[in-house]
Design a protein around this motif. Structure first.
Motif, PDB file in Angstrom:
ATOM      1  N   LEU A  80     -10.074 -37.624  24.779  1.00 26.67           N
ATOM      2  CA  LEU A  80     -10.371 -38.435  25.954  1.00 26.67           C
ATOM      3  C   LEU A  80     -11.860 -38.700  25.999  1.00 26.67           C
ATOM      4  N   GLY A  81     -12.228 -39.964  26.240  1.00 20.72           N
ATOM      5  CA  GLY A  81     -13.635 -40.345  26.309  1.00 20.72           C
ATOM      6  C   GLY A  81     -13.943 -41.130  27.568  1.00 20.72           C
ATOM      7  N   GLY A  82     -15.171 -41.579  27.656  1.00 18.89           N
ATOM      8  CA  GLY A  82     -15.661 -42.245  28.851  1.00 18.89           C
ATOM      9  C   GLY A  82     -14.935 -43.520  29.224  1.00 18.89           C
ATOM     10  N   ASN A  83     -14.658 -44.393  28.257  1.00 18.41           N
ATOM     11  CA  ASN A  83     -14.022 -45.676  28.588  1.00 18.41           C
ATOM     12  C   ASN A  83     -12.664 -45.520  29.255  1.00 18.41           C
ATOM     13  N   CYS A 101     -10.075 -31.428  24.043  1.00 17.01           N
ATOM     14  CA  CYS A 101     -11.481 -31.758  24.281  1.00 17.01           C
ATOM     15  C   CYS A 101     -11.663 -33.194  24.762  1.00 17.01           C
ATOM     16  N   ILE A 102     -12.818 -33.400  25.414  1.00 19.33           N
ATOM     17  CA  ILE A 102     -13.243 -34.727  25.846  1.00 19.33           C
ATOM     18  C   ILE A 102     -14.605 -35.010  25.238  1.00 19.33           C
ATOM     19  N   ARG A 103     -15.075 -36.243  25.370  1.00 26.11           N
ATOM     20  CA  ARG A 103     -16.436 -36.583  24.982  1.00 26.11           C
ATOM     21  C   ARG A 103     -16.996 -37.589  25.990  1.00 26.11           C
ATOM     22  N   ASP A 104     -18.244 -37.998  25.804  1.00 18.96           N
ATOM     23  CA  ASP A 104     -18.921 -38.884  26.754  1.00 18.96           C
ATOM     24  C   ASP A 104     -19.022 -38.208  28.126  1.00 18.96           C
ATOM     25  N   VAL A 105     -19.411 -36.945  28.109  1.00 22.34           N
ATOM     26  CA  VAL A 105     -19.429 -36.122  29.312  1.00 22.34           C
ATOM     27  C   VAL A 105     -20.299 -36.719  30.413  1.00 22.34           C
TER      28      VAL A 105
END
Length: 166
Positions: A80-83, A101-105
């Motif tokens: 999962l990311g920011g967009n 995990c996620i990114r673009d915290v």
């Protein structure tokens, strides 16, 4: 309805806890997003290192629902990311819980949505759209079914078979 903490919900519903109708997830999640407190009916997705189905769901109107993603606990990439989180916020999702995990915290932390995940990771997932939707998932020591209810705050995450009236 006045705000009631998850701790107060547990204190007031010991019978539901004993029967298994109300369960607490193990405390393994980090808190992301501006909305630290959220609740709503559950939609489940089960994927592994692929975020195609996640993105599909978040493109829909959320109507206050919570997307619960069983990513198999993988910490090899972010599913999962920011967009998609911005899209989820704009589409009215209350929250997203990710067993992965996620990114673009920084971007996610700027969004008015609740997000729980195991950690952050800079590598993105594949987008093949593989996985299962609306199936029971097992995360953080708890079985979660599509249509159940999630209640989350800074003390933890609860899952109830039905909507609680407090």
């Amino acid at each position: 309805m006045a705000f009631v903490t998850t701790a107060e919900v547990c204190d007031a519903n010991q019978d539901l806890i004993r029967s298994g109708e109300l369960r607490a997830l193990q405390p393994v999640f980090q808190i992301y997003g501006r909305r630290q407190i959220f609740s709503g009916p559950v939609v489940t997705v089960k994927v592994f290192e692929d975020n195609g189905l996640i993105r599909q769901f978040l493109e829909e109107k959320g109507n206050g629902r919570v997307l619960v993603v069983d990513g198999g606990g993988s910490q090899r990439c972010a599913i999962l990311g920011g967009n998609p989180v911005v899209q989820a916020q704009n589409n009215g999702w209350a929250g997203i819980i990710v067993n992965g995990c996620i990114r673009d915290v920084d971007e996610i932390n700027g969004c008015d949505i609740g997000v729980r995940a195991l950690a952050s990771h800079p590598i993105k997932a594949s987008k093949k759209g593989l996985g299962e939707q609306r199936v029971p998932v097992n995360i953080a020591g708890t079985r979660i079914c599509d249509g159940e209810w999630v209640y989350a705050d800074t003390d933890g995450v609860l899952v109830s078979q039905t909507e609680l009236s407090v």
